[in-house]
Scaffold this motif. Structure first.
Motif, PDB file in Angstrom:
ATOM      1  N   ASN A 174      41.173  15.945  46.410  1.00 33.58           N
ATOM      2  CA  ASN A 174      42.788  16.275  47.057  1.00 33.58           C
ATOM      3  C   ASN A 174      41.988  15.256  48.308  1.00 33.58           C
ATOM      4  OD1 ASN A 174      45.014  15.592  48.573  1.00 33.58           O
ATOM      5  ND2 ASN A 174      45.821  17.137  46.964  1.00 33.58           N
ATOM      6  N   VAL A 175      42.277  13.831  48.032  1.00 31.14           N
ATOM      7  CA  VAL A 175      41.808  13.024  50.192  1.00 31.14           C
ATOM      8  C   VAL A 175      43.743  12.080  50.006  1.00 31.14           C
ATOM      9  CG1 VAL A 175      40.257  11.434  50.639  1.00 31.14           C
ATOM     10  CG2 VAL A 175      39.620  12.751  48.799  1.00 31.14           C
ATOM     11  N   ASN A 176      43.460  12.557  51.329  1.00 29.77           N
ATOM     12  CA  ASN A 176      44.869  12.066  51.861  1.00 29.77           C
ATOM     13  C   ASN A 176      45.834  12.120  51.027  1.00 29.77           C
ATOM     14  OD1 ASN A 176      43.109  11.616  53.911  1.00 29.77           O
ATOM     15  ND2 ASN A 176      42.899   9.285  53.625  1.00 29.77           N
ATOM     16  N   GLY A 177      46.009  13.803  50.318  1.00 30.61           N
ATOM     17  CA  GLY A 177      46.957  14.120  49.154  1.00 30.61           C
ATOM     18  C   GLY A 177      47.192  13.356  48.467  1.00 30.61           C
ATOM     19  N   ILE A 178      46.268  12.226  47.425  1.00 32.42           N
ATOM     20  CA  ILE A 178      45.929  11.668  46.832  1.00 32.42           C
ATOM     21  C   ILE A 178      44.899  12.326  46.169  1.00 32.42           C
ATOM     22  CG2 ILE A 178      45.528   9.784  45.152  1.00 32.42           C
ATOM     23  CD1 ILE A 178      46.216   8.259  48.076  1.00 32.42           C
ATOM     24  N   GLU A 179      45.625  12.857  44.249  1.00 36.27           N
ATOM     25  CA  GLU A 179      43.773  13.928  43.991  1.00 36.27           C
ATOM     26  C   GLU A 179      43.113  12.298  43.458  1.00 36.27           C
ATOM     27  OE1 GLU A 179      45.063  17.347  43.962  1.00 36.27           O
ATOM     28  OE2 GLU A 179      43.813  16.638  42.559  1.00 36.27           O
ATOM     29  N   HIS A 180      41.424  12.507  43.107  1.00 33.84           N
ATOM     30  CA  HIS A 180      40.754  12.008  42.458  1.00 33.84           C
ATOM     31  C   HIS A 180      40.081  12.944  41.895  1.00 33.84           C
ATOM     32  CE1 HIS A 180      41.118   8.921  45.640  1.00 33.84           C
ATOM     33  NE2 HIS A 180      41.509   9.537  46.147  1.00 33.84           N
ATOM     34  N   SER A 181      39.930  12.343  40.770  1.00 37.66           N
ATOM     35  CA  SER A 181      38.940  13.073  39.679  1.00 37.66           C
ATOM     36  C   SER A 181      36.929  11.884  39.550  1.00 37.66           C
ATOM     37  CB  SER A 181      38.900  12.813  38.105  1.00 37.66           C
ATOM     38  OG  SER A 181      39.467  13.481  37.380  1.00 37.66           O
ATOM     39  N   LEU A 182      36.181  12.800  39.917  1.00 34.14           N
ATOM     40  CA  LEU A 182      35.040  11.850  40.517  1.00 34.14           C
ATOM     41  C   LEU A 182      33.431  12.453  39.417  1.00 34.14           C
ATOM     42  CD1 LEU A 182      35.808  12.317  44.308  1.00 34.14           C
ATOM     43  CD2 LEU A 182      35.800   9.878  42.973  1.00 34.14           C
ATOM     44  N   ASP A 183      33.014  11.340  38.873  1.00 39.40           N
ATOM     45  CA  ASP A 183      32.157  11.934  38.207  1.00 39.40           C
ATOM     46  C   ASP A 183      30.613  11.625  39.636  1.00 39.40           C
ATOM     47  OD1 ASP A 183      30.041  10.261  35.863  1.00 39.40           O
ATOM     48  OD2 ASP A 183      30.024  12.221  36.732  1.00 39.40           O
TER      49      ASP A 183
END
Lengths: 733, 151
Positions: free
Chosen positions: B5-14
């Motif tokens: 969760n970066v700056n309120g945004i969800e990321h899905s990262l490989d």
């Protein structure tokens, strides 16, 4: 101040668009390069008028200043705009600034000429240019340099000021023609030409196209200081608001489609190439790694992420060639300097009969190699596109960098496109000059090689370790002094010998009235790569001179500040800054009840004179500088708040060097690698710094570097008061 | 896949769990305001907030940030709506080259969030970020100005 014919010739032609240097055969060639043409070509699609190479005026009356200098935090673009706004009679709301392209049209022979005119001996790089016939148009034209505390001092105060004044006169002439009235019936205000008789007015924007095709006036009238609206005011820097909000415009932030990343490990020995990579398959097998190659003086890994590249490059096992520098060490270098100083040396300067007087005070000083440690490590993004090589890089000399890249890629200068970026610190590292003849643009050369050899767009970024170990260092210098005192305690003798070709006799010779002086130097090379480091030769020699005069003072039993004053003409800037700093600091001798004492130093550099007092104490972890006062004479202070910032910053920069900075050499390379062993001061170590600018009649002087040289001696002079010890070697901790 | 969760945004990262958060932010979430200066946690140019606490992201594995709230300099303020710290930074003309200042502001914001009226000693102890240009005098003044504005 009168305008010499030579200066007029330079700037007169600069107004018209060509450049006539009046020295050697350079002028004719440079005339064929129409700087104006470069700007006009760039804007042939819009309706702005490029009046001269520095100034463009749009139909809606905006004034664009073309700045050939790059930004490393010194804020000079604002200063240049202030100068132009004042001479042009423009309102600040009209003003903006644009970066000049990395083009030979924007090479700044003015900087070079400024040095030559100002110094008794030009700096070494300039002497080299002259002596070796290097002063050819090709090389001179590759100087688009930001450095030498020169952007506002020379480009601004000399070139742009006159160009703006001439532009104003041309706009008046154009208006006179349009209105059918005499030119002397017109005035200018806020970007408008006004005929008060009829109340008619025309904006610069409406007149600019006419002015742009006029002949420049032979004589220009400059404003008097009491007419300045912006020059001399603490104008807010135009680039700061953008810099404050999540700034991502540095070279390291470059983004190019399909970009890969490269990390570099150095061979470990100056000048040594890598012969073979011994575990290439193992390294290539790591996630994201595409290439593992040899580059000049090192190895590189290309990967899809900077961290993956760096991790992989650290896993490389390589074999390097053996090199003469393999056994280089601080010990061997120091021994070499001492041996060189023991020989018969050329005399750089001699007055009176220095050989006839026996010395009674002697001192030997030693200051180390220093790295620049800009917080943004060296990096360059390079790619090939449409037959051209593109580069994104923060440098202090875009033209020279472009030329070097072209040479490395075996391309014509016109086939390289250089996109200059703001720098996360320069301090002389990014200026692309090495006194030792080593490759100063080594990171750029590696980046070009990586891009060319892999055929990929690549951002090459140095780790902090590589940045610390592949620098072009501030030279280590040993200096030996001998002095003698008369019955009145005043110096009768001053003899100094120092290592390395003296760059500027004004830096090395004492600025004090001493009857018998001899200054010698050992004209010998540095095997370690060397380059400009903020304040250059003043960083070492300021320490030596201001330490030794202090030693003479304390030997005489005199107050060190009064001692210096007694050897100066009281009407001189040197005396005035000393008197001012005494007043600012409440100069006192002795140790106060908190264990604090004061030390003083005064150094003239880059055309300006600075006196500093440092209040310091000794703590269990070493010396602490509590407060510093700086009295500055920089002639004309174009932007006082920007100057204050530069001097405050310089104090901290110099303090890092005085307390901690050193690059030890061992087995042909630098020992230090990162901020744990190459320390720089933080908030808790930083003194409170007060700066005051004196208003004297001195010619305009530089400001970017002048706060560095006095700091170390002012500090060590303070520490001597505390414990009586003389500290002749830096760093202190 | 690592969820952040970066700056309120969800990321899905490989990405590898040991990749430092700094490089995930700069390269995987295209947030380049956070800077690289040294890679060993000494300079603070890489400072972000994790659950409001300042962290040197160059030395913080991304896996440790899972399930936490990461805030970068981009979330602190904008040109249209600058944080009080940023307004003070502009008022006092703090930056020279500016490279350290994102990290410096993150440290200052964290300090003021925790200690609204810091003394000089508090500032010395909390502000350990390095500035090669040496802008410490103005940083100190700006922190004090921001403190007044944030009351």
């Amino acid at each position: 101040m009168g305008i010499t014919r030579r200066v007029f010739m330079v700037t007169g032609a600069a107004i018209g668009g060509g450049l006539l240097l009046g020295v050697g055969g350079v002028g004719a060639h440079l005339l064929t390069h129409n700087r104006l043409g470069v700007q006009r070509d760039g804007h042939s699609g819009d309706d702005s008028a490029q009046v001269n190479m520095w100034i463009r005026i749009t139909p809606d009356n905006k004034i664009v200043v073309i700045n050939p200098h790059t930004d490393m935090g010194q804020g000079s673009s604002t200063g240049l705009m202030q100068i132009v706004a004042d001479e042009l009679d423009a309102d600040w709301s009209q003003m903006s600034v644009e970066q000049a392209p990395a083009d030979s049209a924007y090479s700044n022979g003015k900087v070079f000429e400024g040095f030559v005119r100002e110094m008794m001996t030009p700096p070494e790089w300039a002497s080299t240019l002259l002596e070796n016939g290097f002063y050819r148009m090709g090389d001179l034209m590759k100087m688009q340099m930001t450095g030498g505390s020169s952007a506002v001092r020379f480009t601004g105060w000399v070139s742009m000021r006159k160009a703006a004044a001439a532009t104003r006169q041309m706009l008046i002439t154009a208006a006179a023609g349009q209105l059918g009235v005499p030119a002397d019936s017109l005035i200018t205000e806020d970007g408008t030409v006004v005929h008060s008789g009829s109340g008619k007015s025309i904006t610069y924007g409406e007149l600019a196209a006419k002015a742009a095709v006029m002949d420049s006036p032979k004589e220009v009238q400059l404003k008097a200081p009491d007419q300045y609206r912006y020059v001399g005011q603490p104008v807010a820097r135009v680039d700061i608001p953008e810099k404050v909000i999540a700034n991502a415009d540095y070279g390291i932030d470059a983004e190019v489609p399909g970009m890969h990343y490269a990390a570099i490990a150095t061979s470990g020995v100056f000048g040594a190439q890598v012969k073979s990579i011994d575990n290439i398959n193992e390294v290539k097998a790591a996630r994201g790694v595409s290439d593992v190659i040899i580059v000049p003086e090192g190895v590189a890994v290309v990967a899809d992420n900077p961290w993956r590249a760096e991790k992989a490059v650290r896993a490389i096992k390589f074999t390097r060639q053996s090199h003469a520098n393999d056994s280089l060490s601080t010990e061997s270098l120091v021994a070499g300097q001492r041996k060189a100083l023991a020989e018969e040396l050329p005399i750089a300067m001699s007055t009176g009969s220095p050989d006839d007087i026996p010395a009674t005070v002697t001192a030997e000083y030693l200051v180390p190699y220093l790295a620049h440690a800009s917080l943004e490590p060296m990096n360059a993004t390079v790619w090939q596109q449409d037959g051209k090589l593109h580069i994104v890089c923060g440098v202090q000399n875009p033209l020279n960098a472009k030329a070097r890249a072209a040479k490395e890629a075996d391309l014509d200068l016109d086939d390289v496109v250089f996109h200059a970026r703001q720098m996360g610190g320069g301090f002389g590292r990014r200026v692309a000059f090495s006194m030792s003849g080593d490759e100063p643009l080594n990171w750029l050369v590696q980046a070009v090689r990586v891009a060319m050899d892999t055929g990929k767009p690549v951002k090459t970024t140095w780790s902090r370790e590589t940045d610390t170990r592949a620098d072009v260092y501030r030279p280590m210098v040993m200096a030996q002094f001998e002095g003698a005192l008369g019955d009145d305690g005043k110096p009768t003798l001053w003899r100094s010998r120092s290592y390395g070709k003296e760059m500027n006799i004004k830096a090395v010779a004492p600025p004090y009235g001493i009857p018998n002086v001899a200054v010698s130097f050992a004209d010998q090379p540095h095997p370690v790569p060397t380059g400009f480091w903020r304040s250059v030769e003043h960083s070492q020699h300021g320490f030596f001179v201001e330490s030794f005069i202090d030693e003479l003072a304390t030997t005489a039993g005199d107050d060190p500040l009064q001692y210096r004053l007694s050897l100066l003409d009281e009407s001189s800037p040197e005396a005035k800054v000393l008197n001012k700093v005494a007043e600012m600091s409440g100069w006192r001798s002795g140790i106060d009840d908190q264990g604090r004492a004061m030390g003083v130093a005064m150094v003239h550099s880059f055309g300006s004179t600075v006196a500093q007092v440092v209040e310091a104490s000794m703590t269990p972890t070493g010396p602490k500088a509590h407060r510093a006062w700086c009295a500055v004479d920089c002639g004309v202070a174009i932007n006082p708040q920007a100057i204050e910032a530069q001097v405050q910053g310089s104090v901290n920069f110099a303090l890092s060097a005085a307390l901690y900075g050193k690059c030890d050499i061992k087995d042909g390379g630098v020992v230090q690698s990162n901020f744990h062993d190459y320390r720089i001061v933080g908030m808790a170590q930083a003194p409170r710094v007060q700066v005051e600018l004196l208003k004297l009649d001195s010619p305009v002087g530089g400001v970017g570097e002048i706060g560095v040289p006095p700091l170390a001696p002012a500090l060590t002079n303070a520490l001597t008061v505390i414990d009586g010890e003389r500290r002749r070697n830096l760093p202190l901790v | 896949m690592i969820k952040l969760n970066v700056n309120g945004i969800e990321h899905s990262l490989d990405v590898e769990p040991e990749m430092p958060l700094l490089w995930v932010l700069r390269e995987e979430t295209a947030l380049r305001g956070t800077k690289f200066g040294c890679g060993i946690g000494m300079c603070g140019a890489c400072t972000v907030h994790i659950d409001g606490v300042p962290v040197r992201s160059c030395s913080y594995p991304v896996s440790a940030a899972v399930g936490k709230q990461i805030n970068t300099i981009e979330s602190i303020g904008t040109a249209e709506a600058p944080h009080a710290v940023q307004q003070a930074w502009i008022k006092h003309q703090v930056p020279q080259c500016g490279y350290c200042q994102s990290g410096m502001q993150m440290a200052a914001v964290a300090l003021l969030n925790k200690n609204p009226q810091p003394s000089d000693e508090d500032i010395d102890n909390a502000m350990t970020n390095l500035c090669r240009c040496g802008t410490y005098d103005r940083i100190r003044e700006a922190i004090k100005t921001a403190a007044k504005e944030m009351v």
